[in-house]
Design an enzyme around this catalytic site. Structure first.
Site, PDB file in Angstrom:
ATOM      1  N   ASP A 112      -7.099   4.371  -4.400  1.00 49.98           N
ATOM      2  CA  ASP A 112      -7.712   4.268  -3.205  1.00 49.98           C
ATOM      3  C   ASP A 112      -8.408   5.665  -2.927  1.00 49.98           C
ATOM      4  O   ASP A 112      -8.624   6.343  -3.919  1.00 49.98           O
ATOM      5  CB  ASP A 112      -6.645   3.820  -2.224  1.00 49.98           C
ATOM      6  CG  ASP A 112      -7.185   3.524  -0.734  1.00 49.98           C
ATOM      7  OD1 ASP A 112      -7.796   2.313  -0.713  1.00 49.98           O
ATOM      8  OD2 ASP A 112      -7.222   4.093   0.149  1.00 49.98           O
ATOM      9  N   LYS A 129       0.862  -1.140   0.000  1.00 53.32           N
ATOM     10  CA  LYS A 129      -0.023   0.141   0.026  1.00 53.32           C
ATOM     11  C   LYS A 129       0.790   1.123  -0.028  1.00 53.32           C
ATOM     12  O   LYS A 129       2.134   1.159   0.543  1.00 53.32           O
ATOM     13  CB  LYS A 129      -0.727   0.217   1.276  1.00 53.32           C
ATOM     14  CG  LYS A 129      -2.215   1.053   1.025  1.00 53.32           C
ATOM     15  CD  LYS A 129      -3.401   0.093   0.474  1.00 53.32           C
ATOM     16  CE  LYS A 129      -4.435   1.103   0.347  1.00 53.32           C
ATOM     17  NZ  LYS A 129      -5.584   0.413  -0.037  1.00 53.32           N
TER      18      LYS A 129
HETATM   19  P1  NDP Z   1     -12.941   7.686  -2.636  1.00 51.68           P
HETATM   20  O1  NDP Z   1     -12.028   8.466  -2.444  1.00 51.68           O
HETATM   21  O2  NDP Z   1     -13.565   7.319  -3.990  1.00 51.68           O
HETATM   22  O3  NDP Z   1     -14.395   7.922  -1.755  1.00 51.68           O
HETATM   23  C1  NDP Z   1     -14.176   8.097  -0.241  1.00 51.68           C
HETATM   24  C2  NDP Z   1     -15.149   8.551   0.086  1.00 51.68           C
HETATM   25  O4  NDP Z   1     -15.047   8.705   1.609  1.00 51.68           O
HETATM   26  C3  NDP Z   1     -15.676   9.986  -0.162  1.00 51.68           C
HETATM   27  O5  NDP Z   1     -17.093  10.004  -0.098  1.00 51.68           O
HETATM   28  C4  NDP Z   1     -15.027  10.535   1.196  1.00 51.68           C
HETATM   29  O6  NDP Z   1     -15.552  11.931   1.296  1.00 51.68           O
HETATM   30  C5  NDP Z   1     -15.309   9.727   2.010  1.00 51.68           C
HETATM   31  N1  NDP Z   1     -14.368   9.805   3.233  1.00 51.68           N
HETATM   32  C6  NDP Z   1     -13.134  10.063   3.089  1.00 51.68           C
HETATM   33  N2  NDP Z   1     -12.622  10.134   4.190  1.00 51.68           N
HETATM   34  C7  NDP Z   1     -13.608  10.312   5.092  1.00 51.68           C
HETATM   35  C8  NDP Z   1     -13.530  10.562   6.567  1.00 51.68           C
HETATM   36  N3  NDP Z   1     -12.447  10.788   7.239  1.00 51.68           N
HETATM   37  N4  NDP Z   1     -14.994  10.928   7.200  1.00 51.68           N
HETATM   38  C9  NDP Z   1     -16.057  10.852   6.353  1.00 51.68           C
HETATM   39  N5  NDP Z   1     -16.011  10.398   5.227  1.00 51.68           N
HETATM   40  C10 NDP Z   1     -14.763  10.076   4.555  1.00 51.68           C
HETATM   41  O7  NDP Z   1     -12.316   6.278  -2.175  1.00 51.68           O
HETATM   42  P2  NDP Z   1     -12.896   4.688  -2.312  1.00 51.68           P
HETATM   43  O8  NDP Z   1     -14.211   4.803  -2.482  1.00 51.68           O
HETATM   44  O9  NDP Z   1     -11.710   4.080  -3.473  1.00 51.68           O
HETATM   45  O10 NDP Z   1     -12.292   4.134  -1.045  1.00 51.68           O
HETATM   46  C11 NDP Z   1     -13.195   3.814   0.203  1.00 51.68           C
HETATM   47  C12 NDP Z   1     -12.688   3.035   0.993  1.00 51.68           C
HETATM   48  O11 NDP Z   1     -12.686   1.597   0.489  1.00 51.68           O
HETATM   49  C13 NDP Z   1     -11.269   3.165   1.620  1.00 51.68           C
HETATM   50  O12 NDP Z   1     -11.363   2.628   3.024  1.00 51.68           O
HETATM   51  C14 NDP Z   1     -10.524   2.339   0.615  1.00 51.68           C
HETATM   52  O13 NDP Z   1      -9.310   1.751   1.370  1.00 51.68           O
HETATM   53  C15 NDP Z   1     -11.243   1.026   0.560  1.00 51.68           C
HETATM   54  N6  NDP Z   1     -11.121   0.256  -0.564  1.00 51.68           N
HETATM   55  C16 NDP Z   1     -11.167   0.892  -1.840  1.00 51.68           C
HETATM   56  C17 NDP Z   1     -11.000   0.124  -2.822  1.00 51.68           C
HETATM   57  C18 NDP Z   1     -11.162   0.480  -4.357  1.00 51.68           C
HETATM   58  O14 NDP Z   1     -11.097  -0.341  -5.393  1.00 51.68           O
HETATM   59  N7  NDP Z   1     -11.280   1.940  -4.712  1.00 51.68           N
HETATM   60  C19 NDP Z   1     -10.575  -1.439  -2.952  1.00 51.68           C
HETATM   61  C20 NDP Z   1     -10.826  -1.863  -1.535  1.00 51.68           C
HETATM   62  C21 NDP Z   1     -10.983  -1.142  -0.637  1.00 51.68           C
HETATM   63  P3  NDP Z   1     -15.107  13.053   0.579  1.00 51.68           P
HETATM   64  O15 NDP Z   1     -15.611  13.434  -0.937  1.00 51.68           O
HETATM   65  O16 NDP Z   1     -15.564  14.575   1.380  1.00 51.68           O
HETATM   66  O17 NDP Z   1     -13.627  13.092   0.709  1.00 51.68           O
END
Ligand code: NDP
Length: 451
Positions: free
Chosen positions: A170, A130
């Site tokens: 991510d 990562k």
């Molecule tokens: P994105 O950046 O696309 O989306 C993240 C979302 O979570 C946004 O809506 C963001 O809001 C919100 N967010 C981020 N930080 C916080 C916080 N501290 N409190 C509340 N809301 C928050 O990321 P992903 O969808 O890719 O990833 C989301 C999760 O899934 C992570 O934990 C990641 O590690 C995990 N994951 C992702 C994968 C992938 O294929 N993308 C694969 C496996 C796991 P805002 O727009 O305001 O920033």
């Protein structure tokens, strides 16, 4: 060695905390796996003799580097970049890049550690890693994002390669950032290779990659419910986040007849009691992914309440999908969800439920799919993107989608195999995923000897 001579979990954790001071997320992730694995290997001498768990919990290496870039006003900015290469026992390091101000070594070590077991569960030859940076993409122009990505890759390219380490996206790293990163890698090395996944379809990306994590989270829920002769149809579903994982989780739930009533971002959540349908979800994808707006705008558009700086766990719901970030659902939140009649949880984000919250759900006989099993669909399709790049072919959407469904079903079956017979009403999916994920990596490490 007598079984009583083996180090127990508490002794092991005391050593780990001493060696990794202040890295609380890393301690949390290791403890969660250790508590199941130590119990499983109690009478399996070889894993003790070879110090397998101690070795998996020490990354192969961590690269940390300076990233300099110039902002739109001409100021020179300095961020810190990282790549944590945890284990390549069963394949090249594989795992996402996160750009967010909260990024630090502890968070990336926890994510790389988790990734090692998750990747093993997919059945594909993928190690765990990562990386990322404390760079904040919010409010930056496209050119600033491009300059940052180019500078980040100028150092990272020395440490990655299609047979060495293959990063993906991510939080804060989506299709746009992967494009800039891949462009710079190609320029620096003069090689067109499958060194990143999540690429655009025009330059080596795989069908279904962007949907895969969210769809997989829902397929895991579907399998857990099917074992109890139940389904998603008609269930009220709570989702947090509105990024890549959340939006495709929502899409699949809607497809299967569930009613999604909440979504959120880092500023708060919206509650749409009539349900987010396909048209409303399209609005969210355009708002959050294309326009990079705030979820509060949905509340204005559709006349529903927005809860500033809150998370959606107060809302009554049957199925819960935390898909935003780590430790976003506390023990107190779990209590409220249980009181409100929740039946099952499938973790879309990595480690979104705090340890004490997980225990609450398991003790209350709530079906609980941990992230390393539930969100493995994304990395699985990244693995298939690597295969397609190697053989220089792109499979059809249907072929890849079918593979995703098979892989998720197989992960569910592995959890059932190692999470049964615990004296509980349901399968212990946490235990099942930890043990099944551990075994493949551990057996490869035994075969290699002390390296
Ligand atoms: P994105 O950046 O696309 O989306 C993240 C979302 O979570 C946004 O809506 C963001 O809001 C919100 N967010 C981020 N930080 C916080 C916080 N501290 N409190 C509340 N809301 C928050 O990321 P992903 O969808 O890719 O990833 C989301 C999760 O899934 C992570 O934990 C990641 O590690 C995990 N994951 C992702 C994968 C992938 O294929 N993308 C694969 C496996 C796991 P805002 O727009 O305001 O920033």
């Amino acid at each position: 060695m007598a079984i009583s001579d083996h180090v127990d979990v508490d002794q092991f954790m005391a050593g780990l905390v001493r060696r990794n001071p202040g890295e609380t997320e890393f301690h949390q992730a290791v403890y969660e796996v250790a508590s199941n694995v130590f119990d499983f290997i109690r009478d399996k001498e070889i894993y003790h003799e070879m110090q397998i768990f101690r070795r998996i919990a020490e990354p192969d290496r961590i690269v940390s580097f300076r990233v300099c870039w110039t902002d739109r006003t001409g100021n020179i900015r300095v961020n810190r970049g990282y790549r944590v290469q945890n284990s390549n026992a069963i394949g090249p390091y594989k795992g996402g890049l996160r750009f967010d101000p909260s990024v630090n070594q502890s968070i990336l070590k926890f994510l790389a550690f988790e990734q090692t077991f998750k990747n093993s569960l997919t059945g594909l030859p993928l190690g765990g890693g990562k990386g990322g940076s404390d760079f904040n993409p919010k409010g930056k122009t496209n050119n600033e994002i491009m300059r940052f990505c180019q500078s980040f890759m100028t150092e990272l390219h020395r440490h990655i390669g299609d047979h060495i380490d293959v990063p993906a996206g991510d939080i804060g790293v989506g299709a746009r950032e992967i494009g800039y990163l891949f462009g710079q890698y190609k320029r620096l090395t003069n090689r067109f290779s499958g060194v990143l996944t999540g690429k655009g379809l025009e330059f080596g990306g795989s069908p279904i990659r962007k949907e895969a994590t969210g769809y997989g989270v829902v397929y895991m829920m579907q399998d857990m419910l099917a074992r109890c002769d139940d389904s998603i149809e008609g269930k009220t579903c709570l989702i947090s986040g509105s990024g890549n994982v959340s939006t495709y989780t929502a899409e699949k739930i809607i497809d299967l007849g569930g009613n999604v009533v909440t979504m959120s971002d880092s500023s708060g959540y919206i509650y749409d009691k009539d349900g987010i349908d396909t048209d409303k979800l399209e609005y969210i994808i355009d708002l959050k992914i294309n326009k990079r707006g705030r979820i509060s705008e949905y509340a204005k558009e559709y006349g529903v309440p927005f809860f500033d700086s809150e998370r959606p766990w107060q809302v009554p719901g049957d199925l819960v999908f935390p898909c935003a970030t780590q430790n976003e659902l506390s023990e107190a939140d779990a209590d409220i969800l249980i009181k409100n009649g929740c039946m099952a949880v499938s973790e879309g984000a990595n480690m979104p439920v705090e340890q004490e919250g997980v225990q609450k759900f398991v003790d209350a006989d709530i079906l609980f799919a941990p992230s390393k099993a539930a969100n493995a669909g994304g990395v699985a399709i990244s693995g298939l993107e690597m295969t397609q790049n190697s053989i220089r072919r792109t499979w059809s959407k249907d072929e890849v989608h079918e593979s995703l469904q098979k892989i998720m079903h197989n992960i569910h079956e592995q959890c059932v195999e190692y999470g049964s017979n615990t004296g509980r009403k349901h399968i212990d999916y946490v235990r099942g995923a930890n043990i099944a994920g551990f075994l493949k990596v551990a057996n490869a490490m035994v075969a290699y000897g002390v390296v």
